[in-house]
Design a protein around this motif. Sequence first.
Motif, PDB file in Angstrom:
ATOM      1  N   PHE A 132       0.829  -1.205   0.000  1.00 26.84           N
ATOM      2  CA  PHE A 132       0.000   0.000   0.000  1.00 26.84           C
ATOM      3  C   PHE A 132       0.859   1.248   0.000  1.00 26.84           C
ATOM      4  O   PHE A 132       2.064   1.214   0.230  1.00 26.84           O
ATOM      5  CB  PHE A 132      -0.926   0.004   1.228  1.00 26.84           C
ATOM      6  N   THR A 133       0.201   2.363  -0.238  1.00 32.44           N
ATOM      7  CA  THR A 133       0.838   3.666  -0.073  1.00 32.44           C
ATOM      8  C   THR A 133      -0.166   4.624   0.540  1.00 32.44           C
ATOM      9  O   THR A 133      -1.372   4.525   0.294  1.00 32.44           O
ATOM     10  CB  THR A 133       1.343   4.218  -1.424  1.00 32.44           C
ATOM     11  N   ASN A 134       0.325   5.509   1.364  1.00 32.46           N
ATOM     12  CA  ASN A 134      -0.498   6.620   1.854  1.00 32.46           C
ATOM     13  C   ASN A 134       0.215   7.940   1.574  1.00 32.46           C
ATOM     14  O   ASN A 134       0.161   8.878   2.360  1.00 32.46           O
ATOM     15  CB  ASN A 134      -0.830   6.477   3.336  1.00 32.46           C
ATOM     16  N   PRO A 190       5.887   2.800  -1.373  1.00 26.62           N
ATOM     17  CA  PRO A 190       5.075   1.611  -1.079  1.00 26.62           C
ATOM     18  C   PRO A 190       5.625   0.846   0.117  1.00 26.62           C
ATOM     19  O   PRO A 190       6.842   0.725   0.307  1.00 26.62           O
ATOM     20  CB  PRO A 190       5.181   0.792  -2.358  1.00 26.62           C
ATOM     21  N   ARG A 191       4.702   0.326   0.931  1.00 27.39           N
ATOM     22  CA  ARG A 191       5.064  -0.488   2.080  1.00 27.39           C
ATOM     23  C   ARG A 191       4.181  -1.734   2.105  1.00 27.39           C
ATOM     24  O   ARG A 191       3.142  -1.787   1.462  1.00 27.39           O
ATOM     25  CB  ARG A 191       4.890   0.309   3.384  1.00 27.39           C
ATOM     26  N   PHE A 192       4.636  -2.718   2.878  1.00 25.00           N
ATOM     27  CA  PHE A 192       3.870  -3.944   3.053  1.00 25.00           C
ATOM     28  C   PHE A 192       3.205  -3.932   4.426  1.00 25.00           C
ATOM     29  O   PHE A 192       3.681  -3.299   5.370  1.00 25.00           O
ATOM     30  CB  PHE A 192       4.768  -5.170   2.931  1.00 25.00           C
ATOM     31  N   ALA A 193       2.093  -4.678   4.526  1.00 23.91           N
ATOM     32  CA  ALA A 193       1.368  -4.723   5.789  1.00 23.91           C
ATOM     33  C   ALA A 193       0.560  -6.005   5.880  1.00 23.91           C
ATOM     34  O   ALA A 193       0.232  -6.628   4.862  1.00 23.91           O
ATOM     35  CB  ALA A 193       0.436  -3.519   5.919  1.00 23.91           C
ATOM     36  N   LEU A 194       0.258  -6.401   7.116  1.00 25.13           N
ATOM     37  CA  LEU A 194      -0.689  -7.474   7.362  1.00 25.13           C
ATOM     38  C   LEU A 194      -2.090  -6.874   7.436  1.00 25.13           C
ATOM     39  O   LEU A 194      -2.291  -5.831   8.066  1.00 25.13           O
ATOM     40  CB  LEU A 194      -0.364  -8.202   8.661  1.00 25.13           C
ATOM     41  N   ASP A 240      -9.651   6.694   3.376  1.00 24.12           N
ATOM     42  CA  ASP A 240      -9.204   7.887   2.673  1.00 24.12           C
ATOM     43  C   ASP A 240      -7.704   8.090   2.848  1.00 24.12           C
ATOM     44  O   ASP A 240      -7.172   8.033   3.957  1.00 24.12           O
ATOM     45  CB  ASP A 240      -9.940   9.125   3.196  1.00 24.12           C
ATOM     46  N   GLY A 241      -7.038   8.322   1.728  1.00 25.06           N
ATOM     47  CA  GLY A 241      -5.608   8.587   1.767  1.00 25.06           C
ATOM     48  C   GLY A 241      -4.741   7.352   1.748  1.00 25.06           C
ATOM     49  O   GLY A 241      -3.507   7.462   1.670  1.00 25.06           O
ATOM     50  N   VAL A 242      -5.336   6.161   1.824  1.00 29.17           N
ATOM     51  CA  VAL A 242      -4.589   4.911   1.789  1.00 29.17           C
ATOM     52  C   VAL A 242      -5.019   4.147   0.545  1.00 29.17           C
ATOM     53  O   VAL A 242      -6.201   3.906   0.321  1.00 29.17           O
ATOM     54  CB  VAL A 242      -4.842   4.061   3.046  1.00 29.17           C
ATOM     55  N   PRO A 245      -0.216  -6.404  -4.903  1.00 29.53           N
ATOM     56  CA  PRO A 245       0.486  -6.941  -3.729  1.00 29.53           C
ATOM     57  C   PRO A 245       1.882  -7.449  -4.030  1.00 29.53           C
ATOM     58  O   PRO A 245       2.684  -7.634  -3.121  1.00 29.53           O
ATOM     59  CB  PRO A 245      -0.431  -8.088  -3.271  1.00 29.53           C
ATOM     60  N   VAL A 246       2.185  -7.671  -5.307  1.00 26.06           N
ATOM     61  CA  VAL A 246       3.525  -8.073  -5.705  1.00 26.06           C
ATOM     62  C   VAL A 246       3.774  -7.552  -7.112  1.00 26.06           C
ATOM     63  O   VAL A 246       2.873  -7.537  -7.951  1.00 26.06           O
ATOM     64  CB  VAL A 246       3.683  -9.614  -5.655  1.00 26.06           C
ATOM     65  N   ILE A 247       4.986  -7.078  -7.348  1.00 24.94           N
ATOM     66  CA  ILE A 247       5.449  -6.785  -8.700  1.00 24.94           C
ATOM     67  C   ILE A 247       6.455  -7.885  -9.039  1.00 24.94           C
ATOM     68  O   ILE A 247       7.539  -7.930  -8.451  1.00 24.94           O
ATOM     69  CB  ILE A 247       6.111  -5.400  -8.809  1.00 24.94           C
ATOM     70  N   PRO A 248       6.090  -8.804  -9.933  1.00 28.45           N
ATOM     71  CA  PRO A 248       6.990  -9.938 -10.195  1.00 28.45           C
ATOM     72  C   PRO A 248       8.395  -9.481 -10.569  1.00 28.45           C
ATOM     73  O   PRO A 248       8.575  -8.593 -11.395  1.00 28.45           O
ATOM     74  CB  PRO A 248       6.308 -10.652 -11.370  1.00 28.45           C
ATOM     75  N   ARG A 249       9.396 -10.095  -9.930  1.00 24.64           N
ATOM     76  CA  ARG A 249      10.778  -9.713 -10.194  1.00 24.64           C
ATOM     77  C   ARG A 249      11.180 -10.071 -11.618  1.00 24.64           C
ATOM     78  O   ARG A 249      11.969  -9.378 -12.235  1.00 24.64           O
ATOM     79  CB  ARG A 249      11.711 -10.433  -9.221  1.00 24.64           C
TER      80      ARG A 249
END
Length: 260
Positions: A6-8, A12-16, A49-51, A56-60
């Motif tokens: 996600f991004t806010n 970009p960051r990862f989250a559970l 809002d804002g998130v 979820p993945v950009i294939p390498r």
Amino acid sequence: MRIARFTNGDDPRFALVQQEGDKTFLAVLGGDPLYMPAMPTGERVELGDGVRLLAPVIPRSKVVAVGKNYVDHAKEMGGEVPSSPLLFFKPNTSVVGPDDPIVLPDFTQEVSYEAELAVVISKVCKDVTPERASSYILGYTVANDVTARDAQRTDGQWARAKGFDTSCPLGPWIDTDLNPEDVGVRSRVNGEPRQDGRTRDMVFDVPFLVSYISEAMTLLPGDVILTGTPAGVGRIDHGDRVECEVEGLGVLANPVMRRR
């Protein structure tokens, strides 16, 4: 466990993904869970809002897709069921995320949706047996194998028809606990149901596909396998909104646009 990207407004960051009543929260992770254990930082962000959820993945390296892997879809496309998996590639530049637009290219006038279960590979995978395949899978997400049908018919191979920019929406997250043996795969266009199949009807199941593909090529962490689409594919046009759903996993929705 569900893993989102996600991004806010920042990088970009990862989250559970955590569900609490009717609210969804993202427990932020300290790094990329493909390469390190999922370690929450303590920060939580409410999805709203804002998130914005990203793919979820950009294939390498690659997206490996499987054609005509449901008998009814093979029939509706006017072809025979393959005796072995029919493979093709989609470049990682085709990947977009939830709510990103599917942009119809100028070279096509006939674009269709294909809802699919997608497999995300967790580690280097080569010459694995079907029995060992699950240990190389991080989890599953929803895919839309968007296809330019007219180019598919005229080109003789599928690189342009299935590899154009925005032709591989993925999302909304990766589910590490989904059992792929018998789940519904559905699509809707502007709220109207179009596809309604089940993975039990795949010609080649997930463990066989991972094994078969790994015989020919090394699968790398973050590579994605699209497992085929059930019957009911059809056209999408500018202004449409297409939803692809995998039962127990979630819904991937994207608007459709043509630059004028």
